[in-house]
Design a protein around this motif. Sequence first.
Motif, PDB file in Angstrom:
ATOM      1  N   UNK A   1       0.841  -1.198   0.000  1.00  0.00           N
ATOM      2  CA  UNK A   1       0.000   0.000   0.000  1.00  0.00           C
ATOM      3  C   UNK A   1       0.875   1.247   0.000  1.00  0.00           C
ATOM      4  N   UNK A   2       1.909   1.259   0.824  1.00  0.00           N
ATOM      5  CA  UNK A   2       2.825   2.409   0.852  1.00  0.00           C
ATOM      6  C   UNK A   2       3.449   2.642  -0.520  1.00  0.00           C
ATOM      7  N   UNK A   3       3.821   1.552  -1.179  1.00  0.00           N
ATOM      8  CA  UNK A   3       4.410   1.664  -2.513  1.00  0.00           C
ATOM      9  C   UNK A   3       3.372   2.206  -3.510  1.00  0.00           C
ATOM     10  N   UNK A   4       2.138   1.728  -3.420  1.00  0.00           N
ATOM     11  CA  UNK A   4       1.078   2.223  -4.308  1.00  0.00           C
ATOM     12  C   UNK A   4       0.833   3.710  -4.067  1.00  0.00           C
ATOM     13  N   UNK A   5       0.861   4.134  -2.817  1.00  0.00           N
ATOM     14  CA  UNK A   5       0.676   5.562  -2.506  1.00  0.00           C
ATOM     15  C   UNK A   5       1.826   6.394  -3.068  1.00  0.00           C
ATOM     16  N   UNK A   6       3.042   5.863  -3.040  1.00  0.00           N
ATOM     17  CA  UNK A   6       4.175   6.553  -3.667  1.00  0.00           C
ATOM     18  C   UNK A   6       3.944   6.685  -5.164  1.00  0.00           C
ATOM     19  N   UNK A   7       3.456   5.614  -5.784  1.00  0.00           N
ATOM     20  CA  UNK A   7       3.197   5.646  -7.235  1.00  0.00           C
ATOM     21  C   UNK A   7       2.099   6.644  -7.580  1.00  0.00           C
ATOM     22  N   UNK A   8       1.109   6.784  -6.705  1.00  0.00           N
ATOM     23  CA  UNK A   8       0.075   7.805  -6.922  1.00  0.00           C
ATOM     24  C   UNK A   8       0.705   9.186  -6.866  1.00  0.00           C
ATOM     25  N   UNK A   9       1.541   9.427  -5.862  1.00  0.00           N
ATOM     26  CA  UNK A   9       2.200  10.731  -5.717  1.00  0.00           C
ATOM     27  C   UNK A   9       3.082  11.044  -6.931  1.00  0.00           C
ATOM     28  N   UNK A  10       3.703  10.003  -7.496  1.00  0.00           N
ATOM     29  CA  UNK A  10       4.570  10.177  -8.665  1.00  0.00           C
ATOM     30  C   UNK A  10       3.794  10.129  -9.981  1.00  0.00           C
ATOM     31  N   UNK A  11       2.481   9.919  -9.893  1.00  0.00           N
ATOM     32  CA  UNK A  11       1.592   9.820 -11.059  1.00  0.00           C
ATOM     33  C   UNK A  11       1.948   8.636 -11.970  1.00  0.00           C
ATOM     34  N   UNK A  12       2.468   7.571 -11.357  1.00  0.00           N
ATOM     35  CA  UNK A  12       2.785   6.345 -12.086  1.00  0.00           C
ATOM     36  C   UNK A  12       1.777   5.245 -11.790  1.00  0.00           C
ATOM     37  N   UNK A  13       0.876   5.510 -10.856  1.00  0.00           N
ATOM     38  CA  UNK A  13      -0.111   4.516 -10.431  1.00  0.00           C
ATOM     39  C   UNK A  13      -1.033   4.174 -11.597  1.00  0.00           C
ATOM     40  N   UNK A  14      -1.349   2.900 -11.699  1.00  0.00           N
ATOM     41  CA  UNK A  14      -2.280   2.443 -12.731  1.00  0.00           C
ATOM     42  C   UNK A  14      -1.596   1.978 -14.001  1.00  0.00           C
ATOM     43  N   UNK A  15      -0.273   2.097 -14.037  1.00  0.00           N
ATOM     44  CA  UNK A  15       0.488   1.677 -15.213  1.00  0.00           C
ATOM     45  C   UNK A  15       1.459   0.570 -14.822  1.00  0.00           C
ATOM     46  N   UNK A  16       1.585  -0.418 -15.685  1.00  0.00           N
ATOM     47  CA  UNK A  16       2.433  -1.578 -15.437  1.00  0.00           C
ATOM     48  C   UNK A  16       3.890  -1.147 -15.283  1.00  0.00           C
ATOM     49  N   UNK A  17       4.535  -1.643 -14.239  1.00  0.00           N
ATOM     50  CA  UNK A  17       5.946  -1.334 -14.006  1.00  0.00           C
ATOM     51  C   UNK A  17       6.852  -1.902 -15.096  1.00  0.00           C
ATOM     52  N   UNK A  18       6.448  -2.978 -15.710  1.00  0.00           N
ATOM     53  CA  UNK A  18       7.291  -3.657 -16.688  1.00  0.00           C
ATOM     54  C   UNK A  18       7.045  -3.135 -18.099  1.00  0.00           C
ATOM     55  N   UNK A  19       5.784  -3.125 -18.507  1.00  0.00           N
ATOM     56  CA  UNK A  19       5.467  -2.774 -19.894  1.00  0.00           C
ATOM     57  C   UNK A  19       5.052  -1.316 -20.082  1.00  0.00           C
TER      58      UNK A  19
ATOM     59  N   UNK B   1       1.404  -4.663 -11.986  1.00  0.00           N
ATOM     60  CA  UNK B   1       1.601  -5.197 -13.330  1.00  0.00           C
ATOM     61  C   UNK B   1       0.263  -5.472 -13.999  1.00  0.00           C
ATOM     62  N   UNK B   2       0.263  -5.377 -15.307  1.00  0.00           N
ATOM     63  CA  UNK B   2      -0.936  -5.725 -16.067  1.00  0.00           C
ATOM     64  C   UNK B   2      -1.163  -7.225 -15.948  1.00  0.00           C
ATOM     65  N   UNK B   3      -2.346  -7.663 -16.303  1.00  0.00           N
ATOM     66  CA  UNK B   3      -2.685  -9.088 -16.193  1.00  0.00           C
ATOM     67  C   UNK B   3      -1.744  -9.931 -17.042  1.00  0.00           C
ATOM     68  N   UNK B   4      -1.478  -9.508 -18.275  1.00  0.00           N
ATOM     69  CA  UNK B   4      -0.612 -10.290 -19.169  1.00  0.00           C
ATOM     70  C   UNK B   4       0.793 -10.447 -18.594  1.00  0.00           C
ATOM     71  N   UNK B   5       1.369  -9.369 -18.098  1.00  0.00           N
ATOM     72  CA  UNK B   5       2.717  -9.422 -17.539  1.00  0.00           C
ATOM     73  C   UNK B   5       2.722 -10.264 -16.257  1.00  0.00           C
ATOM     74  N   UNK B   6       1.703 -10.097 -15.418  1.00  0.00           N
ATOM     75  CA  UNK B   6       1.610 -10.883 -14.182  1.00  0.00           C
ATOM     76  C   UNK B   6       1.533 -12.372 -14.497  1.00  0.00           C
ATOM     77  N   UNK B   7       0.721 -12.734 -15.495  1.00  0.00           N
ATOM     78  CA  UNK B   7       0.605 -14.143 -15.877  1.00  0.00           C
ATOM     79  C   UNK B   7       1.932 -14.686 -16.385  1.00  0.00           C
ATOM     80  N   UNK B   8       2.675 -13.872 -17.148  1.00  0.00           N
ATOM     81  CA  UNK B   8       3.973 -14.296 -17.660  1.00  0.00           C
ATOM     82  C   UNK B   8       4.930 -14.572 -16.496  1.00  0.00           C
TER      83      UNK B   8
END
Length: 145
Positions: free
Chosen positions: A85-103, A120-127
């Motif tokens: 959750x803390x990491x997700x809140x950091x990503x929100x603050x950085x405006x990176x939340x909602x986008x896959x870290x990999x793709x 991660x997106x579903x496809x990347x998570x499944x991989x």
Amino acid sequence: MAAQRIKEYRPTEDEEYMNERQLEFFRVQLVTRRVELVASIAGFSKNLKETNIRKPDPVDQSSNHTDMSRDLQTRHRQQKLIRDIDYALERIADREYGYCEVSGEEIGLRRLLARPVATMSVDVQEMYERKASGHQRFAVTSCVI
């Protein structure tokens, strides 16, 4: 008043992805969940201090140890979720939340509503899960005999 509007709001697919309103919605959801988890951990710690570990009966003692082991595993999962959750809140603050870290592609509202800490997106998570389980799919394009 603004918090009330956020609680009534539900992100939809027909609006701009990760707009201010959506980011605030997920931020409030994550902060609320974090507060609940911290309170749960505090309650667990209090109960642990009050629990009599030594029981004269071996069966009672064994049962008590089993319960404590299960509770400790739950607490460990809760602590990991707080870090997520803390990491997700950091990503929100950085405006990176909602986008896959990999793709870099959109994770998607449906996935974030189900798992707000997803990175991660579903496809990347499944991989990644296929790789971790050792069930990689290999395509044979040609075979020379």
